[in-house]
Design an enzyme around this catalytic site. Structure first.
Site, PDB file in Angstrom:
ATOM      1  N   GLU A 185       1.746   1.225  12.007  1.00  0.00           N
ATOM      2  CA  GLU A 185       0.865   2.137  12.733  1.00  0.00           C
ATOM      3  C   GLU A 185       1.455   2.547  14.075  1.00  0.00           C
ATOM      4  O   GLU A 185       0.751   3.052  14.937  1.00  0.00           O
ATOM      5  CB  GLU A 185      -0.499   1.466  12.933  1.00  0.00           C
ATOM      6  CG  GLU A 185      -1.220   1.201  11.629  1.00  0.00           C
ATOM      7  CD  GLU A 185      -2.332   0.173  11.763  1.00  0.00           C
ATOM      8  OE1 GLU A 185      -2.037  -0.927  12.253  1.00  0.00           O
ATOM      9  OE2 GLU A 185      -3.460   0.466  11.380  1.00  0.00           O
ATOM     10  N   ILE A 193      14.381  -5.071  12.383  1.00  0.00           N
ATOM     11  CA  ILE A 193      14.000  -4.151  11.312  1.00  0.00           C
ATOM     12  C   ILE A 193      14.489  -4.735   9.990  1.00  0.00           C
ATOM     13  O   ILE A 193      15.675  -5.004   9.813  1.00  0.00           O
ATOM     14  CB  ILE A 193      14.588  -2.750  11.571  1.00  0.00           C
ATOM     15  CG1 ILE A 193      13.999  -2.172  12.865  1.00  0.00           C
ATOM     16  CG2 ILE A 193      14.317  -1.823  10.375  1.00  0.00           C
ATOM     17  CD1 ILE A 193      12.477  -2.107  12.919  1.00  0.00           C
ATOM     18  N   LYS A 235       8.254  -7.094  14.498  1.00  0.00           N
ATOM     19  CA  LYS A 235       6.950  -6.599  14.957  1.00  0.00           C
ATOM     20  C   LYS A 235       6.405  -5.638  13.909  1.00  0.00           C
ATOM     21  O   LYS A 235       7.170  -5.090  13.108  1.00  0.00           O
ATOM     22  CB  LYS A 235       7.097  -5.843  16.282  1.00  0.00           C
ATOM     23  CG  LYS A 235       7.355  -6.730  17.485  1.00  0.00           C
ATOM     24  CD  LYS A 235       7.629  -5.878  18.721  1.00  0.00           C
ATOM     25  CE  LYS A 235       7.870  -6.745  19.949  1.00  0.00           C
ATOM     26  NZ  LYS A 235       8.368  -5.919  21.085  1.00  0.00           N
ATOM     27  N   ILE A 257       0.826  -1.211   0.000  1.00  0.00           N
ATOM     28  CA  ILE A 257       0.000   0.000   0.000  1.00  0.00           C
ATOM     29  C   ILE A 257       0.860   1.260   0.000  1.00  0.00           C
ATOM     30  O   ILE A 257       0.403   2.336   0.361  1.00  0.00           O
ATOM     31  CB  ILE A 257      -0.997   0.000   1.175  1.00  0.00           C
ATOM     32  CG1 ILE A 257      -0.293  -0.158   2.528  1.00  0.00           C
ATOM     33  CG2 ILE A 257      -2.008  -1.112   0.997  1.00  0.00           C
ATOM     34  CD1 ILE A 257      -1.253  -0.018   3.713  1.00  0.00           C
TER      35      ILE A 257
HETATM   36 MO1  MOS Z   1      -5.193  -0.464   9.116  1.00  0.00          MO
HETATM   37  S1  MOS Z   1      -6.321   1.123   9.715  1.00  0.00           S
HETATM   38  O1  MOS Z   1      -5.513  -1.675  10.257  1.00  0.00           O
HETATM   39  O2  MOS Z   1      -5.351  -0.714   7.495  1.00  0.00           O
END
Ligand code: MOS
Length: 740
Positions: free
Chosen positions: A699, A623, A695, A475
């Protein structure tokens, strides 16, 4: 086929053994050059067979009521118009949704402004748009509930219905009544829109009774199921293709209206149809983030140790929709306090329903927590970092379980050092430059870590090229790149020898991008498939995996060094990897952590806030790519700054529409608003999370940063704002006269 379930900590990660040396490196995106050259197809760019027609959604112009009838005669007579479709019972009333079931359909009633009622299809976009506006809809308007403030009084407890079930530990009321230091404070956040750069769009192509939809969606396999269920197709009769996505932010998580409308229109006219939701329509045709009210209750003993920690929130939703913003998701495990309360109530708003937007839960929930922590530290006369360190819990006290890896304190210490936290003044209104008051604030960041079922297929083709296929999406986050790195590292291949193919529902299902679990889930599946390929290469070399080294496209064992291409010259290697979540997710509290430090300048004349400096330190497992990870982090930080200062979808309580439904009026930060962002990731490996020991980071950056901004504004001016966004009028109202 290699299948692995996370029921116990992983021993050696497949990545621990790789010697190619490309994991963690700041590699450029593999598709980056093609993207900036305009050479990859976004949803509306795909070239398809046949003459493309253009659809435009017909959207309701009331917020609540019944539809008595349509008059499409004028629209149908307009130039270029091929059809004005309002008679198909599969027209979605729901804007979008995650589950596999069908979208809620039917255009006989309206329960939010801008809801789709049908579709006009014409030769050009302009013709279709004009005709869509010319469709007459006769309404029987009802009494909608549009006013956030008015509805909250009647909010009902969600109990176990919420995504975070209500939880209480001990007796928070008693703790609040007896503690020497208490804080009982309410914070509010408004509705948010995703505001992705690329609008939602679909191109629908039918071949007989088989449908292909090119679209922009984060999760293709779920959307495919929902599409066939909504349209009533056989499960093998639809395919979703979504290889490049210009931002999703949760709004493209589930099947969107555009896919269904384009498919209905294409079938009706017998031609492929492209449908792009316009920027103005997007605000109503995609779910929003709920407004929230968060009551924070903190109590401390005389030494500043938390004895109570609670967050009781109110969110909204349109009737009958299952999603409730999980406000306390990240708050549950953040701090100490023997007496705890996390509850959520919900009330009905007949405005676009709520769904996932950028870090559902933490993005708003940590604002309340971290503003309250700052205020309590002040009350105690303690430094905000020291107060948080004092209240570092030894485990998750809400769910009574240990942490997997948690380096919150280390993040705060390293952040304070890099930022120069010692320069912060303990009291507001101490430092000015002309009209600007300078202040510094900090906040913690947390984002839950998750893993979900995912599958990937890997081939080593004759010549030695590696092809990876999964319906994972990219995305804009770097999925193509990190999956290439994972396969390349394990197979000893330079990244150029790996081709990753994503975003097609025909590929093995990997959930997709969402919930910051895409890299862990799809990446683990790719690693498992690569592990099987390594075993096969070892067999073809006549050696064991232990004695095999793979590097630079060669298999090395003993004194032999053979090009991998030679080992597959006769027979392609094809493997599949499957990862499943397991007991580790329940036994350990898993989260990524961070700390933000912010310096602001606030005008004593206008109340305007300028961000001068941001230092953020994160600990989020291994990372995979230093560059894409940093980009993810700064993206989140920028969103969080916008959430703090400008972002707000404003409802007109008369009509239930969003008054600021474009990017001129829905304010998100632009380059001029953002200084250099100093981002660091601490070394960490977490063996409870997944075979990669990583991890989720997508977000994490947004969590907490808005509170650090608010705390810095207070430190500069002495003004605390309890209602986000912190626009200049709210600051100005609190400034003392001598601040000007
Ligand atoms: Mo996200 S808001 O869990 O695509």
């Amino acid at each position: 086929m290699s299948e692995y379930k996370m029921d116990q900590p992983v021993g050696a990660s497949p990545l621990d053994r790789g010697v190619q040396g490309i994991i963690g490196e700041p590699l450029n995106r593999v598709e980056g050059r093609r993207k900036v050259a305009g050479d990859v197809p976004y949803a509306a760019d795909h070239k398809v067979e046949g003459k493309l027609a253009v659809g435009v959604a017909i959207c309701s112009t009331i917020g609540f009521g019944r539809v008595k009838g349509f008059d499409t005669s004028k629209a149908e007579a307009m130039p270029g118009v091929l059809a004005a479709i309002v008679d198909d019972p599969r027209i979605p009333r729901e804007t979008a949704g995650f589950s596999d079931e069908k979208l809620v359909t039917g255009n006989d009633r309206v329960d939010s402004y801008g809801q789709s009622l049908g579709v006009v299809v014409a030769e050009t976009f302009e013709q279709a748009r004009a005709a869509a506006n010319a469709v007459k809809v006769e309404y029987d308007p009802g009494e909608g509930r549009f006013d956030a403030g008015a509805g909250r009084g009647g909010a009902r407890p969600l109990g176990d219905e919420g995504m975070v079930p209500d939880t209480t530990v001990g007796d928070i009321d008693a703790a609040m009544a007896s503690a020497p230091h208490t804080l009982d404070r309410t914070y509010e956040t408004p509705s948010h829109a995703h505001a992705a750069m690329e609008p939602h769009a679909a191109i629908a192509v039918w071949e007989g009774d088989s449908l292909t939809v090119y679209t922009s969606i984060q999760i293709t396999s779920g959307a495919k199921k929902k599409l066939v269920n909504t349209l009533g197709l056989g499960s093998d009769k639809a395919r979703i293709v979504s290889p490049y996505i210009g931002g999703g932010f949760g709004g493209k998580g589930g099947l969107g209206t555009e896919c269904v409308l384009a498919a209905i229109a294409a079938k009706r006219i017998g031609r492929p149809v492209k449908l792009v939701i316009t920027r103005q329509q997007l605000f109503h045709l995609v779910y929003r983030r709920s407004d929230t009210v968060q009551r924070m209750r903190l109590a401390c003993d005389a030494d500043g140790r938390l004895t109570a920690f609670g967050q009781d929130s109110i969110v909204s939703q349109n009737d009958g929709r299952p999603f409730y913003e999980p406000v306390p998701l990240g708050s549950l495990a953040l701090y100490a306090g023997a007496n705890r309360s996390f509850t959520t109530k919900a009330y009905t708003l007949n405005i676009p329903h709520c769904g996932s937007v950028r870090a559902p839960g933490e993005a708003v929930g940590i604002l309340g927590v971290e503003c309250a922590m700052d205020e309590m530290a002040e009350q105690l006369g303690m430094d905000p970092v020291e107060f948080r360190k004092l209240n570092e819990p030894e485990k998750d006290l809400t769910r009574n379980r240990p942490f997997s890896e948690r380096q919150l304190v280390q993040c705060m210490e390293e952040g304070a050092r890099r930022f120069g936290w010692e320069r912060r003044n303990a009291k507001p209104l101490q430092e000015r430059e002309g009209e600007w008051w300078i202040g510094r604030g900090m906040a913690a960041a947390i984002r839950v870590n998750m893993l979900t079922n995912a599958q990937a297929r890997l081939r080593i083709e004759p010549g030695g090229k590696v092809v990876v296929e999964t319906d994972m999406t990219d995305i804009g986050t770097g999925s193509y790149t990190i999956l290439s790195q994972i396969a390349g590292e394990i197979l000893g291949m330079p990244i150029e020898s790996v081709e990753v193919r994503l975003g097609d529902s025909l590929f093995p299902a990997a959930f997709g991008s969402g919930g910051s679990m895409g890299a862990a889930s799809s990446g683990s599946a790719v690693a498992l498939a690569a592990e099987d390929a390594v075993a096969e290469l070892a067999a073809r070399m006549g050696t064991s995996v232990k004695d095999l080294t793979l590097k630079d496209g060669h298999a090395i064992a003993g004194n032999r060094r053979v090009p991998v291409g030679d080992l597959v010259a006769q027979k392609t290697i094809e493997t599949t990897g499957t990862i499943k979540p397991g007991a580790m997710a329940k036994q350990y509290d898993q989260a990524a952590y961070g700390a933000h430090f912010v310096e602001v300048a606030v005008s004593g004349v206008t109340g305007e806030t300028r961000i001068r400096k941001v230092t953020s330190v994160f600990a989020a497992g291994r990372i995979l790519n230093a560059k894409t990870a940093r980009s993810q982090a700064i993206g989140g930080i920028i969103w969080g700054i916008g959430e703090a200062l400008t972002e707000e979808a404003v409802t007109d309580p008369r009509y239930g529409n969003f008054a600021n439904n474009d990017l001129a009026e829905y304010h998100v930060p632009v380059h001029a608003d953002i200084p250099h962002l100093d981002v660091t990731f601490l070394p960490e490996l977490d063996d409870k999370t997944n075979p990669l020991k990583i991890k989720g980071i997508g977000e994490l950056g947004i969590a907490g940063i808005g509170a650090a901004v608010n705390n810095a504004i207070y430190n500069a001016t002495g003004v605390r704002v309890y209602e986000f966004p912190i626009t200049l009028d709210k600051v100005l109202a609190g400034l003392p006269a001598e601040a000007a």
